[in-house]
Design an enzyme around this catalytic site. Structure first.
Site, PDB file in Angstrom:
ATOM      1  NE  ARG A   1       7.100   4.875  -1.266  1.00  0.00           N
ATOM      2  CZ  ARG A   1       6.815   4.074  -0.252  1.00  0.00           C
ATOM      3  NH1 ARG A   1       6.311   4.586   0.866  1.00  0.00           N
ATOM      4  NH2 ARG A   1       7.027   2.770  -0.338  1.00  0.00           N
TER       5      ARG A   1
ATOM      6  CG  ASP B   1       0.792  -2.125  10.642  1.00  0.00           C
ATOM      7  OD1 ASP B   1       0.443  -3.000   9.836  1.00  0.00           O
ATOM      8  OD2 ASP B   1       1.535  -1.174  10.341  1.00  0.00           O
TER       9      ASP B   1
ATOM     10  CB  SER C   1      -4.683   9.921   2.048  1.00  0.00           C
ATOM     11  OG  SER C   1      -4.855   8.538   2.318  1.00  0.00           O
TER      12      SER C   1
ATOM     13  CG  ASP D   1      -0.365  -0.055   2.527  1.00  0.00           C
ATOM     14  OD1 ASP D   1       0.873  -0.013   2.613  1.00  0.00           O
ATOM     15  OD2 ASP D   1      -1.102  -0.150   3.521  1.00  0.00           O
TER      16      ASP D   1
END
EC number: 2.7.8.11
Length: 220
Positions: A64, A81, A70, A59
């Site tokens: 990038r 996580d 965002s 992700d």
């Protein structure tokens, strides 16, 4: 005409469906599904949990590549996580009652250090909690600015707990044991980084409070 055209206005809905955020939603789903099979299906759990963890690297790359970084994605990434690791550690607390307090302390350190670090970084005006100068902390600078180091250490951290999980099943006990042993140095590094970033966050917040207090005192 195309060179002078006005870029399309970005809406909240656009951000919600950014490519990296879609990947983040898949991470949430696979992590949640892994909890349902955790008790009796170690192979299915391993595949689902690993998928959620590995997508963590994807992700960021997509964000990038497509210029879709965002705040939503950053927060979603971090809470996924913490939540996935917490779910696994809750299960380990039940299966290893003698180590329950240790797991509780490590979970508390993990959640507290990451939350305070992100909050302190944003309070200090930084755009990302990963923006750590070498002069601020060499260890955190290495950890957050080197993607290979960040990925490896996070992987070892998850593998340490996954190894303990796999040791609960006869078919994977030996593999789980060696996984835990091999990943232990990286696990120690991760906990050390958590302590360092917790201390750093506390100092940043205290420094901001001191500056605000001094500014208020000037008005009297």
């Amino acid at each position: 005409m195309s060179s002078n055209s006005t870029p399309e206005k970005v809406t909240a809905e656009h951000v919600l469906w950014y490519i990296p955020n879609k990947i983040g939603y898949v991470r949430v789903i696979t992590a949640a599904l892994s909890f349902f099979v955790m008790k009796n299906h170690p192979t299915a759990f391993t595949w689902l949990y690993s998928t959620s963890c590995l997508l963590d690297a994807l992700d960021g790359t997509m964000a990038r590549k497509y210029n879709q970084v965002s705040s939503l994605g950053a927060v979603l990434d971090m809470v996924t996580d913490r939540s996935s690791t917490a779910g696994l550690m809750c299960f380990l607390c039940v299966q290893y009652p003698q180590w329950c307090v240790f797991f509780q302390l490590m979970l508390g350190l993990d959640i507290t250090s990451h939350y305070m670090h992100m909050y302190a970084s944003l309070s200090a005006g930084k755009t990302s909690h990963k923006s750590v100068g070498e002069g601020e902390s060499r260890l955190l600078h290495l950890y957050y600015t080197r993607r290979d180091v960040l990925f490896t250490i996070c992987a070892f951290n998850e593998l340490f707990y996954a190894g303990l999980y796999l040791q609960l099943f006869s078919n994977s006990a030996t593999f789980g044991k060696w996984t835990t042993i091999i990943s232990f140095p990286g696990y120690v590094f991760k906990q050390t980084a958590n302590v360092v970033q917790l201390k750093r966050a506390a100092l940043i917040l205290a420094d901001n409070d001191a500056k605000n207090a001094n500014e208020k005192n000037k008005t009297y």
